[in-house]
Write an enzyme that holds these catalytic residues in place. Structure first.
Site, PDB file in Angstrom:
ATOM      1  N   HIS A 147      -3.110   7.345   1.834  1.00  0.00           N
ATOM      2  CA  HIS A 147      -3.767   6.011   1.307  1.00  0.00           C
ATOM      3  C   HIS A 147      -4.880   5.776   1.975  1.00  0.00           C
ATOM      4  CE1 HIS A 147      -3.898   1.855   0.868  1.00  0.00           C
ATOM      5  NE2 HIS A 147      -3.705   1.587   1.932  1.00  0.00           N
ATOM      6  N   CYS A 195       0.823  -1.135   0.196  1.00  0.00           N
ATOM      7  CA  CYS A 195       0.202  -0.132   0.042  1.00  0.00           C
ATOM      8  C   CYS A 195       0.946   1.250  -0.053  1.00  0.00           C
ATOM      9  CB  CYS A 195      -0.858  -0.158   1.108  1.00  0.00           C
ATOM     10  SG  CYS A 195      -2.117  -1.582   1.133  1.00  0.00           S
ATOM     11  N   ASN A 248     -10.149  -0.065  -0.456  1.00  0.00           N
ATOM     12  CA  ASN A 248      -8.498   0.258  -0.289  1.00  0.00           C
ATOM     13  C   ASN A 248      -8.020  -0.640  -1.670  1.00  0.00           C
ATOM     14  OD1 ASN A 248      -5.832  -0.255  -0.031  1.00  0.00           O
ATOM     15  ND2 ASN A 248      -6.150  -1.145   2.360  1.00  0.00           N
TER      16      ASN A 248
HETATM   17  N1  COA Z   1     -18.948  -7.615   8.755  1.00  0.00           N
HETATM   18  C1  COA Z   1     -19.478  -8.025   9.873  1.00  0.00           C
HETATM   19  N2  COA Z   1     -18.834  -8.342  10.862  1.00  0.00           N
HETATM   20  C2  COA Z   1     -17.456  -8.487  11.024  1.00  0.00           C
HETATM   21  C3  COA Z   1     -16.791  -8.160   9.492  1.00  0.00           C
HETATM   22  C4  COA Z   1     -17.594  -7.946   8.282  1.00  0.00           C
HETATM   23  N3  COA Z   1     -17.096  -7.748   7.481  1.00  0.00           N
HETATM   24  N4  COA Z   1     -15.418  -8.403   9.715  1.00  0.00           N
HETATM   25  C5  COA Z   1     -15.192  -8.608  11.187  1.00  0.00           C
HETATM   26  N5  COA Z   1     -16.508  -8.720  11.686  1.00  0.00           N
HETATM   27  C6  COA Z   1     -16.738  -8.872  13.309  1.00  0.00           C
HETATM   28  C7  COA Z   1     -15.510  -9.827  13.835  1.00  0.00           C
HETATM   29  O1  COA Z   1     -15.534 -11.166  13.585  1.00  0.00           O
HETATM   30  C8  COA Z   1     -15.731  -9.177  15.360  1.00  0.00           C
HETATM   31  O2  COA Z   1     -16.639 -10.043  15.792  1.00  0.00           O
HETATM   32  P1  COA Z   1     -16.732 -10.605  17.378  1.00  0.00           P
HETATM   33  O3  COA Z   1     -16.579  -9.482  18.280  1.00  0.00           O
HETATM   34  O4  COA Z   1     -17.710 -11.279  17.379  1.00  0.00           O
HETATM   35  O5  COA Z   1     -15.312 -11.358  17.302  1.00  0.00           O
HETATM   36  C9  COA Z   1     -16.195  -7.904  15.150  1.00  0.00           C
HETATM   37  O6  COA Z   1     -16.703  -7.635  13.684  1.00  0.00           O
HETATM   38  C10 COA Z   1     -15.180  -6.698  15.485  1.00  0.00           C
HETATM   39  O7  COA Z   1     -14.177  -6.963  14.795  1.00  0.00           O
HETATM   40  P2  COA Z   1     -12.516  -6.157  14.767  1.00  0.00           P
HETATM   41  O8  COA Z   1     -11.577  -6.810  14.028  1.00  0.00           O
HETATM   42  O9  COA Z   1     -12.283  -5.870  16.245  1.00  0.00           O
HETATM   43  O10 COA Z   1     -13.149  -4.765  14.092  1.00  0.00           O
HETATM   44  P3  COA Z   1     -12.481  -3.414  14.034  1.00  0.00           P
HETATM   45  O11 COA Z   1     -13.447  -2.229  14.641  1.00  0.00           O
HETATM   46  O12 COA Z   1     -10.836  -3.545  14.539  1.00  0.00           O
HETATM   47  O13 COA Z   1     -12.642  -3.150  12.386  1.00  0.00           O
HETATM   48  C11 COA Z   1     -11.057  -3.302  10.489  1.00  0.00           C
HETATM   49  C12 COA Z   1     -12.132  -4.153  11.453  1.00  0.00           C
HETATM   50  C13 COA Z   1     -10.278  -4.430   9.613  1.00  0.00           C
HETATM   51  C14 COA Z   1     -12.306  -2.478   9.639  1.00  0.00           C
HETATM   52  C15 COA Z   1     -10.271  -2.348  11.150  1.00  0.00           C
HETATM   53  O14 COA Z   1      -9.493  -3.168  12.046  1.00  0.00           O
HETATM   54  C16 COA Z   1      -9.317  -1.758  10.073  1.00  0.00           C
HETATM   55  O15 COA Z   1      -9.740  -1.164   9.417  1.00  0.00           O
HETATM   56  N6  COA Z   1      -8.042  -2.110  10.344  1.00  0.00           N
HETATM   57  C17 COA Z   1      -7.050  -1.650   9.415  1.00  0.00           C
HETATM   58  C18 COA Z   1      -7.043  -2.383   8.156  1.00  0.00           C
HETATM   59  C19 COA Z   1      -6.020  -1.675   7.352  1.00  0.00           C
HETATM   60  O16 COA Z   1      -6.218  -0.703   7.105  1.00  0.00           O
HETATM   61  N7  COA Z   1      -5.399  -2.520   6.308  1.00  0.00           N
HETATM   62  C20 COA Z   1      -4.690  -2.100   5.466  1.00  0.00           C
HETATM   63  C21 COA Z   1      -3.652  -1.274   5.892  1.00  0.00           C
HETATM   64  S1  COA Z   1      -2.771  -1.083   4.341  1.00  0.00           S
END
Ligand code: COA
Length: 325
Positions: free
Chosen positions: A252, A114, A282
């Site tokens: 980004h 990225c 993304n």
């Molecule tokens: N739809 C519904 N529920 C989902 C889901 C989806 N697409 N993906 C995950 N969940 C659930 C998880 O299973 C979890 O459930 P649980 O509490 O029963 O275990 C819950 O939602 C919370 O998940 P969590 O991973 O804690 O959510 P979050 O608030 O951290 O958001 C991301 C997840 C991935 C959106 C966030 O962490 C993020 O954006 N991270 C950075 C990723 C990124 O930018 N990557 C690229 C960098 S280049």
């Protein structure tokens, strides 16, 4: 007088098929509400048959050359950032070179996921400054849809495909003039110890397969906000420019919450942050030039503006670059 790399034009390309969150909810156990609330994403474009990283890169590059009023034959350097090349080798940049009729110059790919566009921009900038070429195309192009695990709701909803490109040209400028155009400063970083937080579980030298993207999202999020705020501060310190003087931040586009948190840490008003993650999700290395081109074409970013580019991605890699456009 000193040589600077000046952005002469930009272009971008998206696959024809747009996929809204509602359609994602038919593939995996998710909802529009969850995706919007956690990421800000509403839509992404997914490459169909015949659409590849190279075809998107070529379309974006053609538009960038047209915007710059520069002929393909005059491009002496192509640096293409991608983690999803058409082939393991040769570099996708060489396909772009052939399609645009700029054969004979330098063309290669850069892999920094990225952050790839920031790395590519910096490499091209350095090569222009040392006289290796006069005119360069810097491209970010990806088809992440082809390395997603479409059964993993925690990752497949987050990414999209696309490409963005800028034409850079070496130009003599008076550096003492605060309005002189070009790339003013860049900082890049990498820290290989976080490989397991964001990676693809395959490759030519290990499994012999392409593999699928794996990510521990919460941890990536935490590192992203810290690393991005730090590198933005470094670039500002290098240049003596204040955050308040920046006209636009082109980040980004990974997650709207990362953009908000980073802007808040620097005291930048959210109106100065270009956000396209809602439309494109993304797109990895494509996201910065795609967002830049979107904002240039909709009239927000204007000639003479001071623009900060920033990105963070797998590796981890991260970086920022300040330019007067
Ligand atoms: N739809 C519904 N529920 C989902 C889901 C989806 N697409 N993906 C995950 N969940 C659930 C998880 O299973 C979890 O459930 P649980 O509490 O029963 O275990 C819950 O939602 C919370 O998940 P969590 O991973 O804690 O959510 P979050 O608030 O951290 O958001 C991301 C997840 C991935 C959106 C966030 O962490 C993020 O954006 N991270 C950075 C990723 C990124 O930018 N990557 C690229 C960098 S280049």
């Amino acid at each position: 007088m000193t040589i600077r790399s000046v952005i002469k034009g930009s272009g971008s390309a998206l696959p024809k098929r747009a996929v809204a969150n509602a359609e994602m909810a038919q593939m995996v156990d998710t909802t529009d509400e969850w995706i919007v609330e956690r990421t800000g994403i509403r839509n992404r474009h997914i490459a169909g048959e015949g659409e590849t990283t190279a075809t998107l890169a070529i379309e974006a590059s053609r538009k960038a050359l047209e915007a710059a009023g520069i002929d393909g034959a005059d491009v002496g350097l192509i640096v293409l950032a991608t983690a999803t090349p058409d082939q393991t080798f040769p570099a996708t940049a060489t396909q772009v070179q052939h399609a645009l009729g700029c054969n004979g110059g330098i063309a290669f790919d850069v892999a920094a996921v990225c952050s790839g566009f920031l790395y590519a921009l910096s490499v091209a900038d350095s090569m222009l400054k040392t006289g290796m070429a006069k005119t360069a195309l810097v491209i970010g192009a990806e088809t992440f849809s082809r390395i997603l695990d479409w059964e993993d709701r925690t990752t497949c909803v987050l990414f999209g495909d696309g490409a963005g490109a800028v034409v850079l040209q070496a130009q003599d400028v008076d550096e003492s003039d605060p309005n002189a155009p070009g790339i003013i400063a860049t900082r890049l970083h990498a820290d290989g110890k976080h490989n397991e937080l964001l990676y693809v579980d395959g490759g030519p030298s290990t499994t012999g397969t392409v593999g699928k993207l794996r990510m521990r999202g919460k941890e990536v999020f935490r590192h992203a906000v810290t690393n991005l705020s730090d590198v933005l501060r470094e670039v500002l310190a290098d240049t003596g420019i204040q955050a308040a003087d920046i006209d636009w931040v082109v980040p980004h586009q990974a997650n709207a919450r990362i953009l908000d948190a980073t802007a808040r840490k620097l005291g930048l008003p959210e109106e100065k942050v270009i956000v396209t993650v809602d439309r494109h999700a993304n797109t990895s290395a494509a996201s910065v030039p795609l967002a830049y081109d979107t904002a240039v074409r909709d009239g927000r970013i204007k000639p003479g503006d001071l623009v900060m580019f920033e990105a963070m991605g797998g590796g981890f890699t991260w970086g920022a670059s300040l330019a007067r456009v």
